[in-house]
Design an enzyme around this catalytic site. Sequence first.
Site, PDB file in Angstrom:
ATOM      1  N   HIS A  36      13.668  49.739  27.767  1.00 18.95           N
ATOM      2  CA  HIS A  36      14.567  48.782  27.133  1.00 18.95           C
ATOM      3  C   HIS A  36      14.338  48.819  25.621  1.00 18.95           C
ATOM      4  O   HIS A  36      13.613  49.670  25.131  1.00 18.95           O
ATOM      5  CB  HIS A  36      14.347  47.394  27.719  1.00 18.95           C
ATOM      6  CG  HIS A  36      14.579  47.359  29.199  1.00 18.95           C
ATOM      7  ND1 HIS A  36      15.826  47.502  29.748  1.00 18.95           N
ATOM      8  CD2 HIS A  36      13.707  47.277  30.245  1.00 18.95           C
ATOM      9  CE1 HIS A  36      15.729  47.477  31.070  1.00 18.95           C
ATOM     10  NE2 HIS A  36      14.454  47.348  31.404  1.00 18.95           N
TER      11      HIS A  36
ATOM     12  N   HIS B   9      10.727  48.989  24.263  1.00 18.28           N
ATOM     13  CA  HIS B   9      10.080  50.303  24.393  1.00 18.28           C
ATOM     14  C   HIS B   9      10.582  51.260  23.316  1.00 18.28           C
ATOM     15  O   HIS B   9       9.831  52.035  22.737  1.00 18.28           O
ATOM     16  CB  HIS B   9      10.370  50.927  25.765  1.00 18.28           C
ATOM     17  CG  HIS B   9       9.947  50.060  26.907  1.00 18.28           C
ATOM     18  ND1 HIS B   9      10.846  49.332  27.652  1.00 18.28           N
ATOM     19  CD2 HIS B   9       8.728  49.798  27.412  1.00 18.28           C
ATOM     20  CE1 HIS B   9      10.196  48.666  28.568  1.00 18.28           C
ATOM     21  NE2 HIS B   9       8.910  48.913  28.456  1.00 18.28           N
TER      22      HIS B   9
ATOM     23  N   ARG C 115      -1.103  48.360  27.221  1.00 12.68           N
ATOM     24  CA  ARG C 115      -1.829  47.327  27.949  1.00 12.68           C
ATOM     25  C   ARG C 115      -1.691  47.657  29.431  1.00 12.68           C
ATOM     26  O   ARG C 115      -0.623  48.003  29.896  1.00 12.68           O
ATOM     27  CB  ARG C 115      -1.124  45.992  27.635  1.00 12.68           C
ATOM     28  CG  ARG C 115      -1.858  44.794  28.072  1.00 12.68           C
ATOM     29  CD  ARG C 115      -1.021  43.535  27.828  1.00 12.68           C
ATOM     30  NE  ARG C 115      -1.779  42.381  28.287  1.00 12.68           N
ATOM     31  CZ  ARG C 115      -1.860  42.031  29.558  1.00 12.68           C
ATOM     32  NH1 ARG C 115      -1.231  42.712  30.504  1.00 12.68           N
ATOM     33  NH2 ARG C 115      -2.592  40.983  29.898  1.00 12.68           N
TER      34      ARG C 115
ATOM     35  N   THR D 261       5.816  56.952  30.977  1.00 12.94           N
ATOM     36  CA  THR D 261       6.424  55.767  31.597  1.00 12.94           C
ATOM     37  C   THR D 261       6.854  56.058  33.027  1.00 12.94           C
ATOM     38  O   THR D 261       7.125  57.203  33.387  1.00 12.94           O
ATOM     39  CB  THR D 261       7.628  55.246  30.774  1.00 12.94           C
ATOM     40  OG1 THR D 261       8.139  54.082  31.398  1.00 12.94           O
ATOM     41  CG2 THR D 261       8.729  56.264  30.639  1.00 12.94           C
ATOM     42  N   ARG D 262       6.896  54.984  33.838  1.00 17.68           N
ATOM     43  CA  ARG D 262       7.429  55.096  35.204  1.00 17.68           C
ATOM     44  C   ARG D 262       8.511  54.033  35.411  1.00 17.68           C
ATOM     45  O   ARG D 262       8.935  53.781  36.523  1.00 17.68           O
ATOM     46  CB  ARG D 262       6.321  54.935  36.251  1.00 17.68           C
ATOM     47  CG  ARG D 262       5.301  53.853  35.970  1.00 17.68           C
ATOM     48  CD  ARG D 262       4.431  53.596  37.165  1.00 17.68           C
ATOM     49  NE  ARG D 262       4.937  52.468  37.897  1.00 17.68           N
ATOM     50  CZ  ARG D 262       4.572  51.191  37.686  1.00 17.68           C
ATOM     51  NH1 ARG D 262       3.677  50.893  36.776  1.00 17.68           N
ATOM     52  NH2 ARG D 262       5.090  50.225  38.397  1.00 17.68           N
TER      53      ARG D 262
END
Length: 569
Positions: A201, A204, A290, A196-197
């Site tokens: 929340h 996730h 996605r 992740t970057r």
Amino acid sequence: MSKLNEPYGGELKQLIKPNEKLELIESSKILRDWDLTPRQILDIELLLNGAFSPLSGFMTESEYDSVVEKLCLPCGTIWPIPIALDVDENFVSSVEEGDSIALRDQEGVLLAILEISSKWQPNKHKEAEHVFGSNDTKHPAVNYLFNQAGDYYLGGKIKGVELPTHYDYKALRNTPKQLREKFNKLGWQKIVAFQTRNPMHRAHQELTFRAAKNEEANLLIHPVVGMTKPGDIDHYSRVRCYEHILDHYPEQTTDLSLLPLAMRMAGPREALLHAIIRKNYGCSHIIIGRDHAGPGKNSKGDDFYGPYDAQELFKEHEEALGIKMVPFQMVSYVQEKAEYLPNNEIDEGMTVLNISGTELRRRLREGLEIPGWYSYPEVIKELRKTKPARSKQGFTVFFTGLSGSGKSTIANALLVKLLEMGDRPVTLLDGDIVRKNLSSELGFSKEHRNLNIERIGFVASEITKNGGIAICAPIAPYTQTRATVRELIKEHGGFIEIFVSTPLEECERRDRKGLYAKARAGIIKEFTGISDPYETPKSPELVIETMDTTPDNAAHKVILKLEQLGYIK
Ligand code: PPS
């Protein structure tokens, strides 16, 4: 095919040899130095620590060609993205194949020695088309390639001296070897990596936890803390968010480690790179979502890649990569059930709640409520600190216009009004004042004017970053330089460009300093509007026509604009 849990290519290539360190430092003293750029420092860290195994240095021309054209190294091992050392023409002409050079960080610390076995001028258009699928500079990596990277590449083996220094979050940084040892110690065999970057929340947390549960695996939250997409939330705030979110997983299931990767935002090809890196760090699975590593929209407003291109390319190479893909299962919050569910488990007629990224940013910007079902209060608190409402952010008011157009007078009137309000410190960077202090050695050539504006921009960005107000009032005649300053400041707060529009004839009629007369007489050269260009702003936040307004009125218009934009209440 690589086996599960084995490093990619079978062996971790750790390029640092501690017992050779002193010898390498000694021998580097007579070598040519190359000061690594921030992106190269990130690349070299992953080369040195083995995250880029099986690479053992920067790619040579034949490796580069093979990767660009065929998505693999000459030996057939899948490799999606070139990792070469870009340098400028000056430097490349001073070295030969067979030479060694000292690679140093920005403080001059020796990180490695490169034995150059290949130097060449890459075909950047071909690289952009093949690797990123586009020549459009809206793509951050294409933009980097064309506008920032050197025009020549060097390749060869490297001998590592030490890893780049990090002073932040040391306890959360691991080499692949360290992380593998940790997993071993904990008895973790199946590990799902989450790339992740962005801040995480509840959705996730939910989807990563489900992914790990379905695979009967443990979870590694492995966020990128190197270069991400311009405009992303800084990694300090993100890491504080990840630390909070870690508390919401059952104990002993999940770990957090930081990855110093320079992302290219290369979508499908980048997904493969992410997988290789995670395999080297000891993971058996990686979640691919996605639009994985998507760079956003191109200049026509379309996405660079299809939403599932990354998953498709991954599927083609999954076996060869030796790490499994866990396709991202979208989860959404279902109001009636008060929980997150995978989309395929949501019954028709149920109320699905969603807050888009844009909506979240709007709520943060305007200080509005963010519901508990969307995120955790601790995470929101962190985000509010980094993305305070506009009324709490710093900002820059940037006046531009001809000499004598009235910039300084309006800027001074604005200064007083803002000081009167008293909620933030205010600094005026007037053209004349800057020229006396910050830019006293500069003249009025295009190069010097740009340098002058860049300096003003730098100071204003520091003021803005620290929550203050900078009022700038230079001529700033060039569109491109104004745009550069806007970009620099926008990262930290508001940028309000104001075109002080006064016809040249009127400026010349006023001629308070007698400069126009001197310019007409040829005594002053390169005078804006007379013998030098002024590029009129195309879309400033505000245009002030000074012919039909007083300075006080003009300053008031600026205040109204600032209120309308939400910077003052
Ligand atoms: S620039 O182009 O933005 O760097 O110019 P700036 O620093 O704002 O210029 C500040 C003042 O310099 C005086 N001056 C000139 N202006 C334009 N062209 C030439 N050749 C020149 N030589 C001196 C001029 O008074 C500018 O002040 P303002 O307040 O704009 O009248």
